[in-house]
Motif scaffolding. Structure first.
Motif, mmCIF file in Angstrom:
data_model
loop_
_atom_site.group_PDB
_atom_site.id
_atom_site.type_symbol
_atom_site.label_atom_id
_atom_site.label_comp_id
_atom_site.label_asym_id
_atom_site.label_seq_id
_atom_site.Cartn_x
_atom_site.Cartn_y
_atom_site.Cartn_z
ATOM 1 N N VAL A 103 21.148 35.077 33.263
ATOM 2 C CA VAL A 103 21.416 36.520 33.330
ATOM 3 C C VAL A 103 22.648 36.894 32.509
ATOM 4 N N LEU A 104 23.397 35.905 32.068
ATOM 5 C CA LEU A 104 24.580 36.165 31.241
ATOM 6 C C LEU A 104 24.124 36.297 29.791
ATOM 7 N N LYS A 105 24.017 37.534 29.324
ATOM 8 C CA LYS A 105 23.398 37.791 28.025
ATOM 9 C C LYS A 105 24.369 38.219 26.931
ATOM 10 N N ALA A 106 25.626 38.493 27.286
ATOM 11 C CA ALA A 106 26.583 38.948 26.278
ATOM 12 C C ALA A 106 27.983 38.485 26.648
ATOM 13 N N VAL A 107 28.852 38.434 25.645
ATOM 14 C CA VAL A 107 30.250 38.086 25.885
ATOM 15 C C VAL A 107 30.856 39.111 26.843
ATOM 16 N N GLY A 108 31.519 38.635 27.882
ATOM 17 C CA GLY A 108 32.104 39.526 28.875
ATOM 18 C C GLY A 108 31.272 39.654 30.138
ATOM 19 N N ASP A 109 30.008 39.207 30.087
ATOM 20 C CA ASP A 109 29.164 39.249 31.288
ATOM 21 C C ASP A 109 29.689 38.265 32.330
ATOM 22 N N SER A 110 29.540 38.623 33.615
ATOM 23 C CA SER A 110 30.011 37.763 34.701
ATOM 24 C C SER A 110 29.004 37.746 35.843
ATOM 25 N N ILE A 111 29.047 36.682 36.618
ATOM 26 C CA ILE A 111 28.289 36.586 37.864
ATOM 27 C C ILE A 111 29.308 36.586 38.995
ATOM 28 N N TYR A 112 29.115 37.491 39.957
ATOM 29 C CA TYR A 112 30.038 37.618 41.081
ATOM 30 C C TYR A 112 29.397 37.037 42.350
ATOM 31 N N VAL A 113 30.229 36.813 43.342
ATOM 32 C CA VAL A 113 29.726 36.323 44.627
ATOM 33 C C VAL A 113 28.644 37.256 45.162
ATOM 34 N N LYS A 114 28.830 38.551 44.979
ATOM 35 C CA LYS A 114 27.861 39.535 45.475
ATOM 36 C C LYS A 114 26.505 39.427 44.779
ATOM 37 N N ASP A 115 26.452 38.736 43.636
ATOM 38 C CA ASP A 115 25.197 38.594 42.892
ATOM 39 C C ASP A 115 24.354 37.413 43.368
ATOM 40 N N LEU A 116 24.908 36.574 44.234
ATOM 41 C CA LEU A 116 24.176 35.392 44.684
ATOM 42 C C LEU A 116 22.946 35.781 45.493
ATOM 43 N N SER A 117 21.878 35.028 45.285
ATOM 44 C CA SER A 117 20.649 35.244 46.044
ATOM 45 C C SER A 117 20.705 34.368 47.297
ATOM 46 N N ILE A 118 20.903 35.010 48.443
ATOM 47 C CA ILE A 118 21.079 34.285 49.702
ATOM 48 C C ILE A 118 19.805 34.377 50.540
ATOM 49 N N THR A 119 19.270 33.217 50.911
ATOM 50 C CA THR A 119 18.046 33.200 51.713
ATOM 51 C C THR A 119 18.225 32.486 53.051
ATOM 52 N N GLY A 120 19.320 31.757 53.222
ATOM 53 C CA GLY A 120 19.517 30.992 54.448
ATOM 54 C C GLY A 120 20.227 31.773 55.535
ATOM 55 N N LYS A 121 20.418 31.115 56.666
ATOM 56 C CA LYS A 121 21.098 31.716 57.813
ATOM 57 C C LYS A 121 22.575 31.328 57.800
ATOM 58 N N PHE A 122 23.294 31.868 56.840
ATOM 59 C CA PHE A 122 24.721 31.582 56.739
ATOM 60 C C PHE A 122 25.436 32.780 56.134
ATOM 61 N N THR A 123 26.741 32.813 56.326
ATOM 62 C CA THR A 123 27.566 33.903 55.811
ATOM 63 C C THR A 123 28.563 33.347 54.808
ATOM 64 N N ILE A 124 28.661 33.996 53.659
ATOM 65 C CA ILE A 124 29.636 33.576 52.653
ATOM 66 C C ILE A 124 31.001 34.151 53.016
ATOM 67 N N LYS A 125 32.023 33.310 53.005
ATOM 68 C CA LYS A 125 33.365 33.701 53.438
ATOM 69 C C LYS A 125 34.302 33.981 52.265
ATOM 70 N N VAL A 126 33.740 34.403 51.146
ATOM 71 C CA VAL A 126 34.532 34.676 49.946
ATOM 72 C C VAL A 126 34.344 36.136 49.553
ATOM 73 N N ASP A 127 35.390 36.755 49.027
ATOM 74 C CA ASP A 127 35.342 38.148 48.576
ATOM 75 C C ASP A 127 34.153 38.352 47.634
ATOM 76 N N PRO A 128 33.293 39.337 47.903
ATOM 77 C CA PRO A 128 32.106 39.583 47.067
ATOM 78 C C PRO A 128 32.431 39.854 45.598
ATOM 79 N N GLU A 129 33.650 40.333 45.322
ATOM 80 C CA GLU A 129 34.025 40.656 43.945
ATOM 81 C C GLU A 129 34.594 39.457 43.186
ATOM 82 N N THR A 130 34.598 38.289 43.808
ATOM 83 C CA THR A 130 35.113 37.088 43.149
ATOM 84 C C THR A 130 34.150 36.626 42.058
ATOM 85 N N VAL A 131 34.693 36.322 40.884
ATOM 86 C CA VAL A 131 33.875 35.856 39.759
ATOM 87 C C VAL A 131 33.510 34.386 39.955
ATOM 88 N N ILE A 132 32.235 34.089 39.781
ATOM 89 C CA ILE A 132 31.749 32.713 39.880
ATOM 90 C C ILE A 132 31.656 32.077 38.497
#
Length: 219
Positions: A145-174
């Motif tokens: 999904v990273l198609k251009a210079v400057g593109d980023s993937i954030y925690v909020k972009d993760l595809s979550i399907t399991g029964k767990f909660t992510i404990k990291v700020d959604p705006e954190t860059v992965i």
């Protein structure tokens, strides 16, 4: 997955004798659990660790008692890379815990493939909260999904399907795509016609002086 362990009395430097017997020193602890000194078969543990990693509950058997644990920490020899010791954390299956889950990057960014950018991995694992049996072994991140210079993937972009909660700020860059560093071009020094004339005259003067000196020596 099950692993048989035994209690040990050898401590400190004496545990080296265990390793020579094909055994690993281990520790078992947990919330409200007394610390236990253990030993385990090295080969058996390596098989379990390869399959379970540090996020899958395994059952260890101690004197006939079965305890659910997570592999909390594994120490490796700095030169040989062999496993030297292991820590187990006893869990309660009805209590949520926090754990670090590795991120697995898959796919390919076209901009990197075209040599126009460089892939930056900002995180290699992420903290989650879940019941022990619901902790994922890994979380997959598609970097196509990273198609251009400057593109980023954030925690909020993760595809979550399991029964767990992510404990990291959604705006954190992965991960992101950064611009390739350009090599600095060193400009050639400019030489004006006047400088060429001056240099030529200087060289002529040097040659004339050399001839005069040579003539004096011959006479």
């Amino acid at each position: 997955m099950e692993l048989k362990v035994e209690k040990r009395d050898l401590l400190g430097k004496k545990v080296e004798s265990l390793r020579k017997q094909g055994l690993l020193p281990a520790e078992l602890y947990g919330h409200g659990v007394a610390n236990s000194h253990l030993s385990i078969n090295t080969r058996e543990f390596e098989k379990i660790y390869k399959e379970a990693g540090e996020n899958t509950v395994i059952n260890v058997t101690i004197d006939g008692s079965v305890k659910p644990v997570l592999i909390q920490d594994v120490q490796f020899h700095p030169v040989s890379g062999d496993i030297e010791s292991v820590d187990f954390y006893e869990v309660r299956m009805d209590e949520e815990i926090e754990a670090a889950v590795p991120l697995e990057f898959v796919g390919e960014s076209q901009v990197v493939k075209d040599g126009l950018g460089v892939f930056i991995e900002a995180m290699d694992e992420i903290e989650v909260e879940a019941y022990p049996s619901d902790i994922p072994k890994k979380i997959v991140v598609d970097i196509s999904v990273l198609k251009a210079v400057g593109d980023s993937i954030y925690v909020k972009d993760l595809s979550i399907t399991g029964k767990f909660t992510i404990k990291v700020d959604p705006e954190t860059v992965i991960a992101s795509i950064a611009e390739l560093e350009k090599e600095e071009e060193v400009a050639a020094p400019e030489i004006t016609p006047d400088q060429v004339v001056v240099e030529t005259e200087e060289k002529k003067a040097v040659r004339e002086a050399a001839k005069a000196t040579k003539g004096e020596d011959e006479s």
